[in-house]
Design an enzyme around this catalytic site. Structure first.
Site, PDB file in Angstrom:
ATOM      1  N   ARG A  90      21.192  25.231   5.719  1.00 17.56           N
ATOM      2  CA  ARG A  90      21.696  25.457   4.352  1.00 17.56           C
ATOM      3  C   ARG A  90      20.545  25.689   3.398  1.00 17.56           C
ATOM      4  O   ARG A  90      20.589  25.304   2.233  1.00 17.56           O
ATOM      5  CB  ARG A  90      22.524  24.271   3.890  1.00 17.56           C
ATOM      6  CG  ARG A  90      21.778  22.966   4.035  1.00 17.56           C
ATOM      7  CD  ARG A  90      22.375  21.964   3.163  1.00 17.56           C
ATOM      8  NE  ARG A  90      21.708  20.693   3.387  1.00 17.56           N
ATOM      9  CZ  ARG A  90      21.848  19.665   2.608  1.00 17.56           C
ATOM     10  NH1 ARG A  90      22.614  19.752   1.558  1.00 17.56           N
ATOM     11  NH2 ARG A  90      21.215  18.556   2.867  1.00 17.56           N
ATOM     12  N   LYS A 110      17.957  25.667  -1.569  1.00 15.18           N
ATOM     13  CA  LYS A 110      18.689  24.716  -0.725  1.00 15.18           C
ATOM     14  C   LYS A 110      20.138  24.672  -1.201  1.00 15.18           C
ATOM     15  O   LYS A 110      20.400  24.455  -2.383  1.00 15.18           O
ATOM     16  CB  LYS A 110      18.028  23.337  -0.847  1.00 15.18           C
ATOM     17  CG  LYS A 110      18.560  22.292   0.111  1.00 15.18           C
ATOM     18  CD  LYS A 110      17.690  21.046   0.067  1.00 15.18           C
ATOM     19  CE  LYS A 110      18.293  19.914   0.887  1.00 15.18           C
ATOM     20  NZ  LYS A 110      17.522  18.674   0.741  1.00 15.18           N
ATOM     21  N   GLY A 123      26.725  25.310   4.777  1.00 13.64           N
ATOM     22  CA  GLY A 123      25.515  25.864   4.177  1.00 13.64           C
ATOM     23  C   GLY A 123      25.376  25.556   2.694  1.00 13.64           C
ATOM     24  O   GLY A 123      24.465  26.046   2.035  1.00 13.64           O
ATOM     25  N   ARG A 173      13.573  24.434  -4.237  1.00 14.61           N
ATOM     26  CA  ARG A 173      12.610  23.430  -3.787  1.00 14.61           C
ATOM     27  C   ARG A 173      11.246  24.076  -3.579  1.00 14.61           C
ATOM     28  O   ARG A 173      11.145  25.162  -3.019  1.00 14.61           O
ATOM     29  CB  ARG A 173      13.109  22.792  -2.483  1.00 14.61           C
ATOM     30  CG  ARG A 173      12.159  21.758  -1.921  1.00 14.61           C
ATOM     31  CD  ARG A 173      12.846  20.818  -0.952  1.00 14.61           C
ATOM     32  NE  ARG A 173      13.184  21.455   0.319  1.00 14.61           N
ATOM     33  CZ  ARG A 173      13.797  20.813   1.318  1.00 14.61           C
ATOM     34  NH1 ARG A 173      14.145  19.545   1.176  1.00 14.61           N
ATOM     35  NH2 ARG A 173      14.086  21.431   2.452  1.00 14.61           N
ATOM     36  N   ARG A 180       7.636  21.327   9.889  1.00 15.02           N
ATOM     37  CA  ARG A 180       7.992  19.958  10.227  1.00 15.02           C
ATOM     38  C   ARG A 180       7.457  19.608  11.612  1.00 15.02           C
ATOM     39  O   ARG A 180       7.145  20.511  12.399  1.00 15.02           O
ATOM     40  CB  ARG A 180       9.532  19.832  10.233  1.00 15.02           C
ATOM     41  CG  ARG A 180      10.168  20.268   8.928  1.00 15.02           C
ATOM     42  CD  ARG A 180      11.553  20.892   9.155  1.00 15.02           C
ATOM     43  NE  ARG A 180      12.047  21.541   7.931  1.00 15.02           N
ATOM     44  CZ  ARG A 180      12.799  20.942   7.010  1.00 15.02           C
ATOM     45  NH1 ARG A 180      13.184  19.700   7.183  1.00 15.02           N
ATOM     46  NH2 ARG A 180      13.170  21.595   5.926  1.00 15.02           N
ATOM     47  N   ASP A 249      12.564  16.023  12.217  1.00 18.95           N
ATOM     48  CA  ASP A 249      12.753  17.261  11.449  1.00 18.95           C
ATOM     49  C   ASP A 249      12.629  17.003   9.950  1.00 18.95           C
ATOM     50  O   ASP A 249      12.610  17.949   9.166  1.00 18.95           O
ATOM     51  CB  ASP A 249      14.114  17.892  11.756  1.00 18.95           C
ATOM     52  CG  ASP A 249      15.259  16.909  11.583  1.00 18.95           C
ATOM     53  OD1 ASP A 249      15.229  15.846  12.228  1.00 18.95           O
ATOM     54  OD2 ASP A 249      16.166  17.195  10.785  1.00 18.95           O
ATOM     55  N   ASN A 250      12.532  15.746   9.568  1.00 20.35           N
ATOM     56  CA  ASN A 250      12.354  15.427   8.148  1.00 20.35           C
ATOM     57  C   ASN A 250      10.954  14.904   7.864  1.00 20.35           C
ATOM     58  O   ASN A 250      10.739  14.179   6.888  1.00 20.35           O
ATOM     59  CB  ASN A 250      13.393  14.390   7.708  1.00 20.35           C
ATOM     60  CG  ASN A 250      14.801  14.973   7.702  1.00 20.35           C
ATOM     61  OD1 ASN A 250      14.973  16.189   7.608  1.00 20.35           O
ATOM     62  ND2 ASN A 250      15.799  14.124   7.811  1.00 20.35           N
TER      63      ASN A 250
END
Ligand code: AMP
Ligand code: MG
Length: 475
Positions: A90, A110, A123, A173, A180, A249-250
């Site tokens: 998304r 985002k 998304g 953002r 990542r 992934d964060n």
């Protein structure tokens, strides 16, 4: 009219790093917020960003000149479970730009619609979580924490369907990059060593240019990420910040905090505090964050094995060594943070015990984390303790160690943090179309260290009926 001087580098990487596609248009873009301070820091004209053409671009309805929109591929361990295919489900990277001081930034939308990586998601992003990310990421920046930033919020005029029907929004953002740990895992898991090498070179050029000259650049890169994550998590700990979803992934390789979902700042101190509604086992509890960061870094190290130099034995040893180093790096960074908070000069043997003893009495008293440290400088910390004797005992140890009340500590220990109940109140009003509480809160949080009588309520912990026990991703 070029508002953003795009200069893209990720889009030059091979096609298997992303999917090229444009954002999905929305019905009725309505500008909620532009971050003027951040725009100026990027060398952008904030007034130009507010013009209709640019608002349409930040809603995803038109492409700004120079953008090369794409959704990035990545994988990741979510709560320890491997998922080989995540990716921007998304979000769309519009491109990159170089600020006047030479720093390169990603510009990402985002909540900009479906991508090939959306799986069952729509998304989209609801306005509430977008306002939340805006508030907390900007508060983190003001608190000196490396973080992605928020440049703008545009309401879409479309509904988003979650537990309830909510208004949709798009967040712009800004990040040093969106690479990542999971981006490395994505290629490593496919045995695509060429891609791992290209990605490593790309990340080195962007974030660790000194590593390029090292004997083993990939190892120097890994060591660099380990070092930055150690200082980042130590900084979180010093502020009572709980990320809440430290999936691989964060976690960025740049060392910026990313993905403000169910994160929160603690009010009363408890080492095992958890806010996230989906963190049932407390995997990402406050006190677990360093251990988890190291676990994630081990995933990065494993992904880098094919590009480290030397035979299998040597690379394994080097990778393990780099990840093991996190323990001491974090411990030292944490000690430095805490000594600074307590006004302790130099380093002495008993400092760790002194710090841990304070945390122990804070835990027993359910003392407010922020106000206890803030109160160290003027004796008001004592008010956080129902039975102040335990604190007094600690305080005399602290004095014996050379701790002294000094207002200099007011520049170290913030008075204002984005307390959950304040964030919730600002969001609730915003959802009713009243953005004044959102604006007021942002203003207070932009200067977290300066006491002002008119801001007194923002410093207060929640009343029992205001307490927020759970936070939600809201995705
Ligand atoms: P997060 O937990 O927000 O970091 O997201 C984990 C994964 O789910 C990422 O691949 C996201 O892109 C994807 N995702 C989260 N929310 C949505 C959504 N509403 N639509 C599509 N994908 C999503
Ligand atoms: Mg994420």
């Amino acid at each position: 009219m070029t508002v953003i001087p795009f200069e893209n580098s990720f889009a030059r990487l091979p096609e298997r790093f992303y999917a090229r596609l444009s954002p999905e248009p929305v019905s009725a873009p309505n500008l909620i917020k532009v971050n003027h301070t951040l725009a100026l820091r990027l060398g952008l004209d904030p007034i130009a960003i507010e013009r209709p053409g640019m608002v349409a671009a930040l809603a995803g309805n038109v492409l700004p000149e120079g953008a090369e929109p794409l959704a990035q591929d990545y994988a990741g361990h979510q709560f320890g479970n491997w998922n080989p295919q995540l990716g921007d489900g998304r979000a769309i990277l519009l491109g990159e730009m170089v600020a006047p001081d030479g720093y390169r930034f990603d510009i990402q939308l985002k909540g900009s619609g479906r991508t090939p990586f959306s799986r069952r998601g729509d998304g989209r992003a609801p306005l509430g979580p977008v306002l939340r990310e805006y508030i907390i990421s900007e508060a983190m920046a003001a608190l000196g924490v490396p973080t992605t930033r928020s440049l703008a919020v545009v309401a879409t005029g479309d509904s988003v369907y979650r537990d309830e029907i909510e208004p949709g929004a798009v967040l712009t953002r800004i990040a040093a990059s969106h690479i990542r740990v999971g981006t490395f895992q994505f290629f490593a898991a496919r045995g695509d060593s060429d891609a791992v090498r290209l990605l490593t070179d790309h990340a080195i050029a962007r974030h660790y240019p000194d590593a390029a000259a090292a004997e083993d650049p990939a190892l120097a890169f890994l060591q660099g990420v380990v070092g930055r994550q150690a200082t980042l998590v130590a900084r979180w700990m010093a502020l009572g910040f709980i990320h809440g979803v430290m999936n691989t992934d964060n976690m960025t390789v740049s060392g910026e905090t990313i993905d403000y979902g169910p994160c929160a700042f603690m009010d009363s101190y408890h080492p095992l505090r958890v806010f996230s509604s989906i963190d049932h086992g407390g995997r990402y509890a406050y006190a677990n964050q360093a251990r988890i960061a190291q676990w994630n870094l081990a995933c990065l190290a494993q992904s880098l094995l094919p590009v480290l130099s030397g035979d299998e034995d040597a690379t394994l040893k080097a990778a393990r060594h780099a990840v093991d180093a996190f323990s001491d790096l974090f411990r030292n960074a944490w000690l430095t943070e805490m000594r600074t908070k307590l006004g302790l000069a130099g380093a002495e043997e008993g400092d760790a015990v002194l710090i841990e003893n304070l945390l122990k009495v804070m835990e027993e008293a359910e003392a407010d984390f922020t106000l206890t440290f803030r109160g160290i400088s003027n004796g008001s910390a004592r008010e956080q303790f129902r039975d102040p004797k335990a604190f007094d005992r600690w305080s005399s140890d602290w004095s014996a160690r050379g701790g002294a009340e000094t207002s200099d500590l007011n520049q170290i220990n913030p008075l204002f943090i984005p307390r959950n109940h304040l964030v919730e109140a600002a969001i609730t009003a915003g959802l009713d179309g009243d953005f004044k509480p959102f604006e007021d809160l942002l203003r207070v949080l932009s200067d977290p260290y300066t006491a002002r009588s008119e801001h007194a309520t923002y410093a207060k912990p929640p009343q029992p009926d205001e307490r927020v026990y759970q936070t939600f991703c809201g995705t």
